[in-house]
Scaffold this motif. Sequence first.
Motif, short mmCIF file in Angstrom:
data_model
loop_
_atom_site.label_atom_id
_atom_site.label_comp_id
_atom_site.label_asym_id
_atom_site.label_seq_id
_atom_site.Cartn_x
_atom_site.Cartn_y
_atom_site.Cartn_z
N THR A 3 -3.01 0.02 -8.84
CA THR A 3 -1.83 -0.40 -8.08
C THR A 3 -1.27 0.76 -7.29
O THR A 3 -0.84 0.60 -6.14
N ALA A 46 2.68 -7.30 -9.65
CA ALA A 46 1.25 -7.06 -9.80
C ALA A 46 0.78 -7.92 -10.95
O ALA A 46 1.45 -8.04 -11.96
N LEU A 48 -2.87 -9.34 -13.12
CA LEU A 48 -4.30 -9.30 -13.40
C LEU A 48 -4.63 -10.52 -14.25
O LEU A 48 -4.12 -10.66 -15.35
N GLN A 58 -6.98 -9.79 -9.16
CA GLN A 58 -5.80 -8.93 -9.06
C GLN A 58 -4.94 -9.45 -7.91
O GLN A 58 -5.45 -9.69 -6.81
N HIS A 60 -1.23 -8.63 -5.82
CA HIS A 60 -0.12 -7.69 -5.59
C HIS A 60 0.76 -8.24 -4.49
O HIS A 60 0.27 -8.73 -3.47
N THR A 115 -4.83 -10.14 -2.59
CA THR A 115 -5.52 -10.70 -3.75
C THR A 115 -6.98 -10.29 -3.66
O THR A 115 -7.60 -10.42 -2.60
N THR A 118 -12.24 -8.64 -8.96
CA THR A 118 -12.88 -7.45 -9.48
C THR A 118 -13.77 -7.83 -10.66
O THR A 118 -13.55 -8.83 -11.32
#
Length: 143
Positions: A3, A46, A48, A58, A60, A115, A118
Amino acid sequence: MTTNQLTMAIANKLTHYFPNIPIHPATDSTISNPDTKGITYRLLSAQLTRERSDRFVQSHTFEIRWLEIDNIPETLPDELFEALETINVEGTPYRATELRWETEGTTPRMLVYYTMRTTKVLESAATMQKLEQRPTALKATRE
Protein backbone atom coordinates in the motif's frame (compact mmCIF):
# COMPACT_ATOMS: atom_id res chain seq x y z
CA MET A 1 3.14 -4.38 -4.17
CA THR A 2 2.51 -2.72 -0.84
CA THR A 3 0.00 0.00 0.00
CA ASN A 4 2.88 2.35 0.78
CA GLN A 5 4.40 1.76 -2.68
CA LEU A 6 1.06 2.58 -4.31
CA THR A 7 0.66 5.73 -2.19
CA MET A 8 4.17 6.90 -3.08
CA ALA A 9 3.52 6.21 -6.78
CA ILE A 10 0.43 8.44 -6.62
CA ALA A 11 2.38 11.21 -4.86
CA ASN A 12 5.15 10.97 -7.46
CA LYS A 13 2.68 11.03 -10.35
CA LEU A 14 0.91 14.10 -8.95
CA THR A 15 4.25 15.86 -8.38
CA HIS A 16 5.37 15.03 -11.92
CA TYR A 17 2.07 16.01 -13.55
CA PHE A 18 1.60 19.23 -11.51
CA PRO A 19 5.19 20.50 -11.09
CA ASN A 20 4.19 24.04 -10.03
CA ILE A 21 1.56 22.99 -7.49
CA PRO A 22 2.44 21.88 -3.93
CA ILE A 23 1.49 18.24 -3.28
CA HIS A 24 0.90 17.25 0.36
CA PRO A 25 -0.16 14.08 2.17
CA ALA A 26 -3.51 14.86 3.78
CA THR A 27 -3.21 15.58 7.48
CA ASP A 28 -5.46 17.46 9.88
CA SER A 29 -3.20 20.51 9.63
CA THR A 30 -3.17 20.64 5.81
CA ILE A 31 -6.94 20.16 5.54
CA SER A 32 -7.95 22.59 8.29
CA ASN A 33 -5.44 25.35 7.42
CA PRO A 34 -7.13 27.74 4.96
CA ASP A 35 -3.74 29.15 3.91
CA THR A 36 -2.50 25.79 2.63
CA LYS A 37 -2.55 25.64 -1.15
CA GLY A 38 -2.17 22.80 -3.59
CA ILE A 39 -3.33 19.20 -3.70
CA THR A 40 -3.58 16.63 -0.91
CA TYR A 41 -3.79 12.87 -1.21
CA ARG A 42 -4.63 10.14 1.26
CA LEU A 43 -5.55 6.49 1.39
CA LEU A 44 -9.20 6.06 2.37
CA SER A 45 -9.33 2.27 2.35
CA ALA A 46 -7.34 -0.82 1.50
CA GLN A 47 -8.75 -4.30 1.21
CA LEU A 48 -7.31 -7.74 0.50
CA THR A 49 -9.84 -10.43 -0.42
CA ARG A 50 -8.95 -14.07 -0.97
CA GLU A 51 -10.41 -15.59 -4.15
CA ARG A 52 -8.66 -18.93 -3.96
CA SER A 53 -5.94 -20.37 -1.78
CA ASP A 54 -3.21 -18.54 -3.71
CA ARG A 55 -5.10 -15.71 -5.45
CA PHE A 56 -6.19 -12.38 -3.94
CA VAL A 57 -7.89 -9.16 -5.01
CA GLN A 58 -6.38 -5.96 -3.65
CA SER A 59 -8.56 -2.83 -3.64
CA HIS A 60 -7.37 0.67 -2.71
CA THR A 61 -9.37 3.90 -2.57
CA PHE A 62 -7.57 7.25 -2.54
CA GLU A 63 -8.91 10.74 -2.01
CA ILE A 64 -7.35 13.67 -3.87
CA ARG A 65 -8.37 17.19 -2.81
CA TRP A 66 -7.75 20.64 -4.23
CA LEU A 67 -7.24 22.95 -1.25
CA GLU A 68 -8.08 26.34 -2.76
CA ILE A 69 -11.88 26.23 -2.67
CA ASP A 70 -12.21 29.71 -4.17
CA ASN A 71 -9.75 29.04 -7.00
CA ILE A 72 -10.55 25.72 -8.66
CA PRO A 73 -9.23 25.47 -12.23
CA GLU A 74 -11.94 24.48 -14.71
CA THR A 75 -9.69 21.81 -16.18
CA LEU A 76 -8.72 20.25 -12.84
CA PRO A 77 -11.01 17.19 -13.02
CA ASP A 78 -9.77 16.33 -16.52
CA GLU A 79 -6.14 16.85 -15.54
CA LEU A 80 -6.51 14.62 -12.48
CA PHE A 81 -8.26 11.96 -14.59
CA GLU A 82 -5.37 11.98 -17.02
CA ALA A 83 -2.69 12.01 -14.32
CA LEU A 84 -4.11 9.18 -12.21
CA GLU A 85 -5.70 6.89 -14.81
CA THR A 86 -2.52 4.79 -14.95
CA ILE A 87 0.33 4.76 -12.45
CA ASN A 88 3.55 2.77 -12.38
CA VAL A 89 4.71 0.90 -9.30
CA GLU A 90 8.23 -0.46 -9.72
CA GLY A 91 7.84 -0.64 -13.49
CA THR A 92 4.40 -2.29 -13.46
CA PRO A 93 1.50 -0.16 -14.75
CA TYR A 94 -1.75 -0.16 -12.78
CA ARG A 95 -4.92 1.29 -14.25
CA ALA A 96 -7.60 2.90 -12.08
CA THR A 97 -10.86 0.98 -12.10
CA GLU A 98 -12.83 4.13 -11.28
CA LEU A 99 -12.14 7.86 -11.05
CA ARG A 100 -14.90 10.00 -9.55
CA TRP A 101 -14.95 13.81 -9.19
CA GLU A 102 -17.46 14.98 -6.61
CA THR A 103 -18.16 17.80 -4.22
CA GLU A 104 -18.40 17.10 -0.52
CA GLY A 105 -19.88 20.20 1.10
CA THR A 106 -17.97 23.01 -0.57
CA THR A 107 -14.76 21.06 -1.10
CA PRO A 108 -14.28 19.19 -4.35
CA ARG A 109 -12.47 15.88 -4.29
CA MET A 110 -11.55 13.05 -6.57
CA LEU A 111 -11.90 9.44 -5.51
CA VAL A 112 -9.58 7.04 -7.30
CA TYR A 113 -10.03 3.29 -7.09
CA TYR A 114 -7.30 0.80 -7.97
CA THR A 115 -8.09 -2.91 -8.03
CA MET A 116 -5.58 -5.59 -8.89
CA ARG A 117 -5.34 -9.35 -8.73
CA THR A 118 -2.31 -10.87 -7.09
CA THR A 119 -1.03 -14.38 -6.71
CA LYS A 120 0.88 -15.56 -3.70
CA VAL A 121 4.11 -17.21 -4.77
CA LEU A 122 4.42 -20.49 -2.95
CA GLU A 123 7.84 -21.75 -2.01
CA SER A 124 8.58 -25.06 -3.62
CA ALA A 125 8.70 -27.98 -1.23
CA ALA A 126 12.04 -29.69 -0.75
CA THR A 127 12.21 -32.79 -2.86
CA MET A 128 13.24 -36.10 -1.43
CA GLN A 129 16.89 -36.73 -2.15
CA LYS A 130 17.06 -40.49 -1.73
CA LEU A 131 14.45 -43.13 -1.15
CA GLU A 132 15.55 -46.38 0.37
CA GLN A 133 13.40 -49.37 -0.46
CA ARG A 134 13.61 -52.75 1.19
CA PRO A 135 11.77 -55.79 -0.06
CA THR A 136 9.08 -56.97 2.27
CA ALA A 137 7.03 -60.11 2.25
CA LEU A 138 3.30 -60.01 2.63
CA LYS A 139 2.01 -62.43 5.13
CA ALA A 140 -1.32 -63.99 4.51
CA THR A 141 -3.09 -65.73 7.27
CA ARG A 142 -5.31 -68.67 6.54
CA GLU A 143 -7.73 -70.02 8.96
